[in-house]
Scaffold this active site. Sequence first.
Site, mmCIF file in Angstrom:
data_model
loop_
_atom_site.group_PDB
_atom_site.id
_atom_site.type_symbol
_atom_site.label_atom_id
_atom_site.label_comp_id
_atom_site.label_asym_id
_atom_site.label_seq_id
_atom_site.Cartn_x
_atom_site.Cartn_y
_atom_site.Cartn_z
ATOM 1 N N LYS A 127 40.347 51.741 41.117
ATOM 2 C CA LYS A 127 40.726 52.549 42.045
ATOM 3 C C LYS A 127 41.795 53.615 41.541
ATOM 4 C CE LYS A 127 39.787 49.416 45.736
ATOM 5 N NZ LYS A 127 40.216 48.729 47.005
ATOM 6 N N ASP A 129 39.775 45.273 40.566
ATOM 7 C CA ASP A 129 39.156 46.160 41.710
ATOM 8 C C ASP A 129 40.213 47.421 41.798
ATOM 9 O OD1 ASP A 129 37.923 46.713 44.587
ATOM 10 O OD2 ASP A 129 40.079 46.811 44.880
ATOM 11 N N GLY A 141 38.513 35.249 55.552
ATOM 12 C CA GLY A 141 37.708 36.163 55.046
ATOM 13 C C GLY A 141 38.399 37.564 54.309
ATOM 14 N N VAL A 180 29.118 47.377 54.571
ATOM 15 C CA VAL A 180 29.626 48.942 54.757
ATOM 16 C C VAL A 180 28.323 49.588 55.180
ATOM 17 C CG1 VAL A 180 30.338 50.788 53.360
ATOM 18 C CG2 VAL A 180 31.354 48.713 52.799
#
Length: 431
Positions: free
Chosen positions: A207, A203, A189, A16
């Site tokens: 959120k 994850d 990936g 990022v």
Amino acid sequence: MEERVIKAALLGLGTVGTGVYKVLKNQEEEMTAKLGCKVKISRILVRNLEKAARKLGDDSLLTNDWKEIVADPSIEIVIEVMGGIHPAKEYILDALKAGKHVVTANKDLIAVHGRELLEAAGETKADFMFEAAVAGGIPIIGPLKQSLAGNHMTEVMGIVNGTTNFILTRMTQDGMEFKDALALATELGYAEADPTADIDGLDAGRKVAILASVAFNSRVVFDDVYIEGITKISAKDIRYAKEMGCDIKLLGVARNTEEGVEAYVCPMLIPSTHPLATVNDSYNAVFVHGDAVEDAMFFGRGAGEMPTASAVVGDIFEIVRNILAGCCGRIGCTCYKQLPVKKMESTYNRYFLRLHVEDKCGVLAEMTEVFAKYHVSVAQIIQKERKDDDCAEVVVITAKVREGDFKTAIQELSNRASVKRISKTIRVYGN
């Protein structure tokens, strides 16, 4: 007149961080027209100076000393893209206390310590923005806090993890089993070497905590969110769901009910006609319902270098505009309510149940008797196939039922001699 330059520091030069650096470079020529000034990365904090220098082809901006950044009064914005809780939390708090504005993509940190960070920003009237913490490049935090602020939101739900969505898409479209789809996701990936946070739903759970807090103006933290992953979903489950006109997606769901907030992540059957059922591969989508806007859906790339960097840079530009207008800190913590968060056993859902029972008269009547005892209304029962061991596979779809009652019914069923195995229970989204 000399053009104003606002200096920023970048914490982290991973996927990022590199994306943020690229996007800012790509925007250099148009920055003044867009913002009225330039934004310049003047310092980049990294752990390994040599590795970072090779990546950039330049070591003039690099440092491994945080104090060098926090003590520099010329740096007005700190961009945290390191990830993890520590030392990111300490760095952000230091920056805010020093009067610097902060942009972060750190969902782990916000989902646990969001209140503390927002309160620290409020004390110094600094901007603290985190659009990139949820759904990558999809704008959702800003719209909830600004464009949709005139609504009382009752639900925010969606697909907020690209890895699991890719896996379930391959299982649906190619008939793969979970382990094979995960191997493909890793090869391409989409999945990390350690995919636990994705496939176990962690994850997405972080959120959901953030989305619920922003949408309902009441703090929801990671530990409040009930979480199930996709590791037990099979190709057979997906095939049977398809036969019933449904797809299986890992959904993050938050509802604002009269009894409190519901917040959970789990695989769910969703009608194939629902807009979210068509969200495939690594794409994300967030579906919101408000009393004024009614239904709205936000769709796009939920992760990756450039989509996430897009959200980070959007926050940077917003802060720059606030600095120039002298109105920083105008949108701080919006959690002014203290709504209770319901336990999962108190929520209501429909269920898909797959089980193997003795293939003889009276078994289905015995099942429905147990269900009736615990207020479980059966909407549909289908006998799928007979096994060689004199067992039949049965699929049951229930009407909406209290989770605690359904689990008690399942426990009693599993103890009946006529029930050989309960293979799967999966929630069904909708009425």
